[in-house]
Design an enzyme around this catalytic site. Structure first.
Site, mmCIF file in Angstrom:
data_model
loop_
_atom_site.group_PDB
_atom_site.id
_atom_site.type_symbol
_atom_site.label_atom_id
_atom_site.label_comp_id
_atom_site.label_asym_id
_atom_site.label_seq_id
_atom_site.Cartn_x
_atom_site.Cartn_y
_atom_site.Cartn_z
ATOM 1 N N THR A 76 -5.247 -11.624 -0.623
ATOM 2 C CA THR A 76 -4.707 -10.357 -1.110
ATOM 3 C C THR A 76 -3.784 -9.785 -0.049
ATOM 4 O O THR A 76 -4.100 -9.795 1.138
ATOM 5 C CB THR A 76 -5.823 -9.341 -1.429
ATOM 6 O OG1 THR A 76 -6.540 -9.041 -0.235
ATOM 7 C CG2 THR A 76 -6.770 -9.881 -2.487
ATOM 8 N N PHE A 77 -2.638 -9.347 -0.488
ATOM 9 C CA PHE A 77 -1.672 -8.668 0.380
ATOM 10 C C PHE A 77 -1.442 -7.286 -0.220
ATOM 11 O O PHE A 77 -0.762 -7.153 -1.222
ATOM 12 C CB PHE A 77 -0.337 -9.427 0.420
ATOM 13 C CG PHE A 77 -0.429 -10.797 1.023
ATOM 14 C CD1 PHE A 77 -0.545 -10.958 2.388
ATOM 15 C CD2 PHE A 77 -0.386 -11.918 0.217
ATOM 16 C CE1 PHE A 77 -0.611 -12.218 2.943
ATOM 17 C CE2 PHE A 77 -0.458 -13.184 0.767
ATOM 18 C CZ PHE A 77 -0.565 -13.334 2.141
ATOM 19 N N HIS A 78 -2.032 -6.270 0.364
ATOM 20 C CA HIS A 78 -1.901 -4.946 -0.226
ATOM 21 C C HIS A 78 -1.377 -3.902 0.744
ATOM 22 O O HIS A 78 -1.197 -2.768 0.373
ATOM 23 C CB HIS A 78 -3.236 -4.486 -0.822
ATOM 24 C CG HIS A 78 -4.338 -4.427 0.184
ATOM 25 N ND1 HIS A 78 -5.059 -5.530 0.539
ATOM 26 C CD2 HIS A 78 -4.811 -3.411 0.921
ATOM 27 C CE1 HIS A 78 -5.948 -5.195 1.441
ATOM 28 N NE2 HIS A 78 -5.820 -3.917 1.693
ATOM 29 N N ARG A 79 -1.110 -4.284 1.956
ATOM 30 C CA ARG A 79 -0.557 -3.325 2.916
ATOM 31 C C ARG A 79 0.934 -3.577 3.065
ATOM 32 O O ARG A 79 1.378 -4.717 3.135
ATOM 33 C CB ARG A 79 -1.255 -3.460 4.262
ATOM 34 C CG ARG A 79 -2.740 -3.108 4.200
ATOM 35 C CD ARG A 79 -3.322 -3.109 5.582
ATOM 36 N NE ARG A 79 -2.787 -2.030 6.359
ATOM 37 C CZ ARG A 79 -3.402 -0.876 6.579
ATOM 38 N NH1 ARG A 79 -4.588 -0.679 6.060
ATOM 39 N NH2 ARG A 79 -2.853 0.068 7.295
#
Length: 102
Positions: A76-79
Site C-alpha cells: 500500500t502506498f498512501h502517503r
C-alpha cells in the site's frame, strides 16, 4: 508535528461542522477546543467489517486454500511522500519487486 497533523488542526479550528467517527474522536476534538459543531458519524471501516464479517467467515477457508500466496505481494502506498516523487515511488516498486523474487 507531521504536516498532515498541522493541516488537520488548522482545518478543525476553522470548520463549522466536524464529523468524528467515534465518541473518543469527539472527546479529542473537544479537548482541542474546536468551535464547530461535532457530529459522531460512526467508523465506516468498522461498520463494513461488522456488515460482512459473517459472509467472510463462510468462504474464508475455501478462498485461503485456493490462493497461491507465493505469487502475490500486497503493498500500500498512501502517503504523498511515497507516491508524489517518481524516483521515490520507483524505488519503492523496485524494492517490492525484488522482495517478491526472494
Amino acid at each position: 508535528m507531521m504536516p498532515e497533523e498541522h493541516n488537520r488542526r488548522i482545518i478543525n479550528h476553522v470548520s463549522h461542522y466536524l464529523f468524528a467517527p467515534t465518541e473518543i474522536a469527539k472527546k479529542n476534538l473537544l479537548e482541542e477546543n474546536v468551535l464547530g459543531e461535532i457530529f459522531v458519524t460512526g467508523n465506516t471501516v468498522i461498520d463494513a467489517v461488522d456488515m460482512y464479517f459473517d459472509k467472510v467467515r463462510e468462504v474464508e477457508d475455501r478462498v485461503l486454500s485456493e490462493l497461491k500466496f507465493k505469487e502475490y505481494i500486497l503493498v500500500t502506498f498512501h502517503r504523498a511522500e511515497n507516491v508524489d516523487n517518481r524516483r521515490s515511488y520507483g524505488t519503492s516498486l523496485e524494492y517490492s519487486r525484488r522482495t517478491r523474487c526472494q
